[in-house]
Design a protein around this motif. Sequence first.
Motif, PDB file in Angstrom:
ATOM      1  N   GLN A  26      -9.385  10.215  -3.283  1.00 19.14           N
ATOM      2  CA  GLN A  26     -10.303   9.583  -4.362  1.00 19.14           C
ATOM      3  C   GLN A  26      -9.272   9.602  -5.561  1.00 19.14           C
ATOM      4  O   GLN A  26      -8.751  10.718  -5.903  1.00 19.14           O
ATOM      5  CB  GLN A  26     -11.491  10.047  -4.454  1.00 19.14           C
ATOM      6  N   ASP A  29     -11.130   5.009  -9.417  1.00 16.44           N
ATOM      7  CA  ASP A  29     -12.398   4.463  -8.689  1.00 16.44           C
ATOM      8  C   ASP A  29     -11.828   3.805  -7.394  1.00 16.44           C
ATOM      9  O   ASP A  29     -12.656   2.905  -6.761  1.00 16.44           O
ATOM     10  CB  ASP A  29     -13.032   3.168  -9.498  1.00 16.44           C
ATOM     11  N   THR A  30     -10.872   4.388  -6.608  1.00 12.52           N
ATOM     12  CA  THR A  30     -10.298   4.145  -5.635  1.00 12.52           C
ATOM     13  C   THR A  30     -10.390   5.178  -4.508  1.00 12.52           C
ATOM     14  O   THR A  30     -10.192   6.295  -4.849  1.00 12.52           O
ATOM     15  CB  THR A  30      -8.921   3.712  -5.900  1.00 12.52           C
ATOM     16  N   ILE A  54     -12.207   1.696   0.312  1.00 14.14           N
ATOM     17  CA  ILE A  54     -11.574   0.357   0.219  1.00 14.14           C
ATOM     18  C   ILE A  54     -10.475  -0.069   1.421  1.00 14.14           C
ATOM     19  O   ILE A  54     -10.149  -1.174   1.394  1.00 14.14           O
ATOM     20  CB  ILE A  54     -11.124  -0.195  -1.382  1.00 14.14           C
ATOM     21  N   GLY A 127      -5.883  -0.623  -4.820  1.00 11.55           N
ATOM     22  CA  GLY A 127      -6.684  -0.204  -5.898  1.00 11.55           C
ATOM     23  C   GLY A 127      -6.027   0.379  -6.976  1.00 11.55           C
ATOM     24  O   GLY A 127      -4.780  -0.362  -7.409  1.00 11.55           O
ATOM     25  N   SER A 128      -6.075   1.676  -7.245  1.00 16.68           N
ATOM     26  CA  SER A 128      -5.198   2.199  -8.501  1.00 16.68           C
ATOM     27  C   SER A 128      -4.205   2.943  -7.680  1.00 16.68           C
ATOM     28  O   SER A 128      -3.609   3.654  -8.730  1.00 16.68           O
ATOM     29  CB  SER A 128      -6.215   3.214  -9.216  1.00 16.68           C
ATOM     30  N   HIS A 149      -0.419   8.190  -8.506  1.00 18.44           N
ATOM     31  CA  HIS A 149      -1.533   7.705  -9.302  1.00 18.44           C
ATOM     32  C   HIS A 149      -1.382   8.524 -10.750  1.00 18.44           C
ATOM     33  O   HIS A 149      -1.647   9.767 -10.786  1.00 18.44           O
ATOM     34  CB  HIS A 149      -2.890   8.078  -8.664  1.00 18.44           C
TER      35      HIS A 149
END
Length: 240
Positions: A26, A29-30, A54, A127-128, A149
């Motif tokens: 995590q 928000d991914t 996701i 995602g991110s 990230h």
Amino acid sequence: MRTLTVLGCDGSWPGPGGAGSGYLIQAGDTSILLDAGPGTFSQLQKHGDPGHVIAVILSHAHPDHWTDLESLATWAGYGPGRERFREVGGHPLTVFAPPGLREWSHFAAAGWVDWRELAPSMVLTIGSLEARFGATDHDTPTLAVCLAHQGATLAYSADSGPGWSVEELGSDIGTFLCEATYTQECEGSLRHLSGREAGTMARAAGVHRLIVTHRWPTVSADDVRREAELAFGRPVEQAR
């Protein structure tokens, strides 16, 4: 917020009450899954709604690394996840996998599963997260991955023998989640790493933090960790 949650870390087969390889990542928000070995879907549900995932990254076709994808895909297509993943207007469950793995799945042609084929040296945005892949030294096509990230990095070895190095995924790796299947007396018997080999690789690559995983349930966790620490030169964590 960035977290790594171990859903399963047993090597080759699950021990009593254990689970195969699977990790919930995590970042912001991914939420993604790295591998989905047997028993990991039940553990995933203890940590929240599986519908928040996701994407799933599957490293290779050995069953201890992917077969609970079948449970997740069943949940997504017929169970509580149906509205999100299957109904019109929903989002498909995205699965990244090496060539050939899709054909082993009951859901190879499911409309709510979006299969995407991975290749060495591929770089993706999920995602991110940025994901960079590299082929390891294993007896079936296997891909390690480095996730980035906002300046933080997590490298995952998947399964590999000593003919591969995490250095292939880049320099300045923050956390290295590395297989260490057994202790050094078994070195060379299979295309896996011992605790000593994992520690040696991590030290040579300048890794900041080492977590060993994929231990055979019949092998002492303390023995694997201790020999990894001796080779690494700093404290090592054992996935649990």
